[in-house]
Design a protein around this motif. Structure first.
Motif, short mmCIF file in Angstrom:
data_model
loop_
_atom_site.label_atom_id
_atom_site.label_comp_id
_atom_site.label_asym_id
_atom_site.label_seq_id
_atom_site.Cartn_x
_atom_site.Cartn_y
_atom_site.Cartn_z
N ILE A 72 0.85 -1.19 0.00
CA ILE A 72 0.00 0.00 0.00
C ILE A 72 0.89 1.24 0.00
O ILE A 72 1.66 1.45 0.93
N GLY A 73 0.77 2.06 -1.03
CA GLY A 73 1.47 3.33 -1.06
C GLY A 73 0.63 4.40 -0.38
O GLY A 73 -0.59 4.42 -0.52
N VAL A 74 1.28 5.28 0.37
CA VAL A 74 0.57 6.33 1.11
C VAL A 74 1.28 7.66 0.90
O VAL A 74 2.49 7.76 1.12
N SER A 75 0.50 8.69 0.51
CA SER A 75 1.06 10.03 0.34
C SER A 75 0.03 11.07 0.76
O SER A 75 -0.94 11.31 0.04
N TYR A 76 0.25 11.66 1.94
CA TYR A 76 -0.56 12.80 2.36
C TYR A 76 0.14 14.07 1.86
O TYR A 76 1.30 14.02 1.44
N MET A 77 -0.52 15.21 1.93
CA MET A 77 0.13 16.42 1.42
C MET A 77 1.31 16.85 2.28
O MET A 77 2.25 17.50 1.80
N THR A 78 1.29 16.48 3.57
CA THR A 78 2.40 16.75 4.48
C THR A 78 2.23 15.87 5.70
O THR A 78 1.12 15.51 6.07
N MET A 79 3.37 15.53 6.32
CA MET A 79 3.29 14.83 7.61
C MET A 79 3.55 15.80 8.75
O MET A 79 3.65 15.39 9.91
N ASN A 80 3.61 17.10 8.43
CA ASN A 80 3.76 18.13 9.45
C ASN A 80 2.38 18.53 9.98
O ASN A 80 2.06 19.72 10.11
N ASN A 81 1.58 17.53 10.25
CA ASN A 81 0.21 17.77 10.70
C ASN A 81 -0.27 16.50 11.42
O ASN A 81 -0.37 15.44 10.80
N ALA A 134 -2.21 -0.52 -4.13
CA ALA A 134 -3.20 0.52 -3.83
C ALA A 134 -2.47 1.78 -3.38
O ALA A 134 -1.32 1.72 -2.93
N LEU A 135 -3.17 2.90 -3.50
CA LEU A 135 -2.60 4.20 -3.13
C LEU A 135 -3.60 4.96 -2.27
O LEU A 135 -4.74 5.17 -2.68
N ILE A 136 -3.16 5.35 -1.08
CA ILE A 136 -3.91 6.28 -0.23
C ILE A 136 -3.31 7.65 -0.48
O ILE A 136 -2.11 7.85 -0.32
N LEU A 137 -4.15 8.64 -0.82
CA LEU A 137 -3.63 9.92 -1.31
C LEU A 137 -4.40 11.10 -0.75
O LEU A 137 -5.63 11.11 -0.72
N THR A 138 -3.65 12.11 -0.31
CA THR A 138 -4.19 13.46 -0.10
C THR A 138 -3.42 14.37 -1.05
O THR A 138 -2.23 14.65 -0.81
N PRO A 139 -4.02 14.82 -2.13
CA PRO A 139 -3.28 15.59 -3.13
C PRO A 139 -2.85 16.96 -2.63
O PRO A 139 -3.63 17.67 -1.99
N VAL A 140 -1.61 17.31 -2.91
CA VAL A 140 -1.11 18.65 -2.58
C VAL A 140 -1.88 19.69 -3.39
O VAL A 140 -2.28 20.74 -2.87
N LYS A 147 -2.28 0.61 -14.39
CA LYS A 147 -1.56 -0.51 -13.77
C LYS A 147 -2.45 -1.32 -12.83
O LYS A 147 -1.99 -2.27 -12.21
N GLY A 148 -3.71 -0.90 -12.69
CA GLY A 148 -4.64 -1.62 -11.82
C GLY A 148 -4.55 -1.24 -10.35
O GLY A 148 -5.09 -1.95 -9.49
N VAL A 149 -3.88 -0.13 -10.05
CA VAL A 149 -3.74 0.32 -8.66
C VAL A 149 -5.05 0.92 -8.18
O VAL A 149 -5.66 1.76 -8.86
N LYS A 150 -5.50 0.50 -7.01
CA LYS A 150 -6.71 1.05 -6.40
C LYS A 150 -6.34 2.36 -5.71
O LYS A 150 -5.32 2.45 -5.04
N ILE A 151 -7.19 3.39 -5.86
CA ILE A 151 -6.88 4.72 -5.35
C ILE A 151 -7.97 5.19 -4.39
O ILE A 151 -9.14 5.26 -4.77
N GLY A 165 -9.76 7.77 9.06
CA GLY A 165 -8.80 6.69 8.85
C GLY A 165 -9.43 5.32 8.82
O GLY A 165 -9.09 4.47 7.99
N LYS A 166 -10.38 5.09 9.72
CA LYS A 166 -11.07 3.80 9.76
C LYS A 166 -11.86 3.56 8.48
O LYS A 166 -11.83 2.46 7.90
N LYS A 167 -12.58 4.59 8.04
CA LYS A 167 -13.38 4.44 6.81
C LYS A 167 -12.48 4.25 5.59
O LYS A 167 -12.81 3.49 4.68
N ALA A 168 -11.34 4.94 5.59
CA ALA A 168 -10.40 4.78 4.48
C ALA A 168 -9.85 3.35 4.44
O ALA A 168 -9.74 2.74 3.35
N ALA A 169 -9.50 2.80 5.60
CA ALA A 169 -8.98 1.44 5.67
C ALA A 169 -10.03 0.42 5.24
O ALA A 169 -9.74 -0.52 4.48
#
Length: 337
Positions: A57-66, A113-119, A134-138, A296-300
């Motif tokens: 699972i790939g994860v990218s939030y816009m920042t981890m300074n939060n 799969a990718l969990i994303l918060t776009p910048v 590529k079949g990645v779930k987003i 987070g629970k709903k996303a998971a």
């Protein structure tokens, strides 16, 4: 007392016991061999085959300074580890170019799969199209994409409602008119929706004027100098609405540095621990509470429904609630709700 060997001599008794012990040992060995065979055939697959079946699972939030994103990520990470899956977390630090590069790297690592918060909502279209090919779930969380069809599902707070809740509260407190400054982040749909919700409500009172918009990316360290600069230009105002509580904390520092903190009403969105403490101390008037644990629970849950090939809702809203000095204790000042 009855004794089965009363007519036997000692030698017979000893031989009988020896044969009995040997028989028991033999049966025990056979039982162990059978158990071992059953385990080998039916044992849990803890080998490389299991690793092949696990998901990445790939994860990218816009920042981890939060702290907000850290709480969301805790829920997703917990679910992934429970299922034996791997998390790849990257921090773009509010750089859309860095986020694009990191997503590209994760695709090359073979994420499922990718969990994303776009910048920025509009700047990831091509890389997300590549991911879908590529079949990645987003799954997008907290804010939205400019093209929502690029995501399999989007999990967000009701951001428009968050702004409108503050707007209705603001109307009650400023019925005779006011001059308000907006702290904004127009690159995110969530930020724009909160501002829109607030403005749609306060425009019902013609005596309330928006005297300026101050871009701050929703970050404390940007909001503070930005508001100072706005004040130093001579703008006069009596209230500030911020797209989130990080910006509100930054605005508070700016106001305090100009001795205005207790003269200007301050509003935000999040109900972060810092904002709730400020409300409790009378340094901030209200905020709209978000619930990152629930997001987070709903996303998971949504993520694993997708990975299991099940249907999901294209958009899921998590409710928001108004927090002011009357009810702030209910939400625990020392932590997120």
């Amino acid at each position: 007392m009855f004794h089965p060997f009363k007519d036997w001599n000692d030698e017979h008794v000893v031989k009988f016991y020896i044969r009995t012990v040997h028989l028991i040992i033999f049966i025990g060995v056979i039982a162990c061999l059978i158990s071992a065979g059953i385990y080998i055939i039916f044992r849990p697959d803890l080998s490389e085959r299991k690793m092949e079946k696990s998901k990445t699972i790939g994860v990218s939030y816009m920042t981890m300074n939060n702290e907000f994103y850290k709480i969301i990520n805790q829920q997703i990470t917990y679910e992934a580890r429970t299922k034996g899956d791997r998390i790849i977390l990257r921090d773009p630090a509010l750089s859309v170019q860095k986020q694009r590069e990191q997503i590209e790297e994760m695709l090359n690592e073979g994420i499922d799969a990718l969990i994303l918060t776009p910048v920025e909502a509009s700047e990831l279209t091509d890389i997300l199209m590549k991911a879908r090919e590529k079949g990645v779930k987003i799954v997008v969380v907290d804010t939205e994409l400019i093209d929502p069809t690029l995501a399999d599902s989007t999990i967000v707070s009701d951001n428009y409602k968050a702004g409108s809740l503050i707007g209705r509260y603001y109307l009650q407190k400023h019925a005779n008119g006011a001059r308000v400054v907006l702290m904004t982040h127009d690159e995110t749909i969530s930020g724009k929706e909160r501002i829109r919700g607030f403005c749609d409500v306060i425009k019902k009172n013609a005596k309330i004027k928006i005297v300026g918009k101050v871009p701050c990316e929703g970050q404390t360290e940007i909001a503070t100098p930005a508001l100072k600069k706005f004040i130093d230009k001579g703008h006069e105002f009596d209230s500030v609405f911020c797209l989130n509580d990080l910006a509100a904390v930054g605005a508070a520092y700016g106001l305090e540095s100009r001795r205005l903190l207790h003269k200007v009403d301050l509003y935000g969105v999040d109900a972060s621990p810092e904002a709730k403490a400020m409300i409790y101390d009378g340094e901030m008037q209200a905020t709209s509470a978000q619930f990152p644990t629930e997001i987070g629970k709903k996303a998971a849950q949504t993520l694993y429904r997708l990975l299991e090939g099940r249907e999901v809702l294209p958009k899921v809203y998590v409710n928001v609630e108004l927090v002011d000095r009357r009810n702030v204790k209910k939400y625990r000042v020392d932590r997120w709700q």
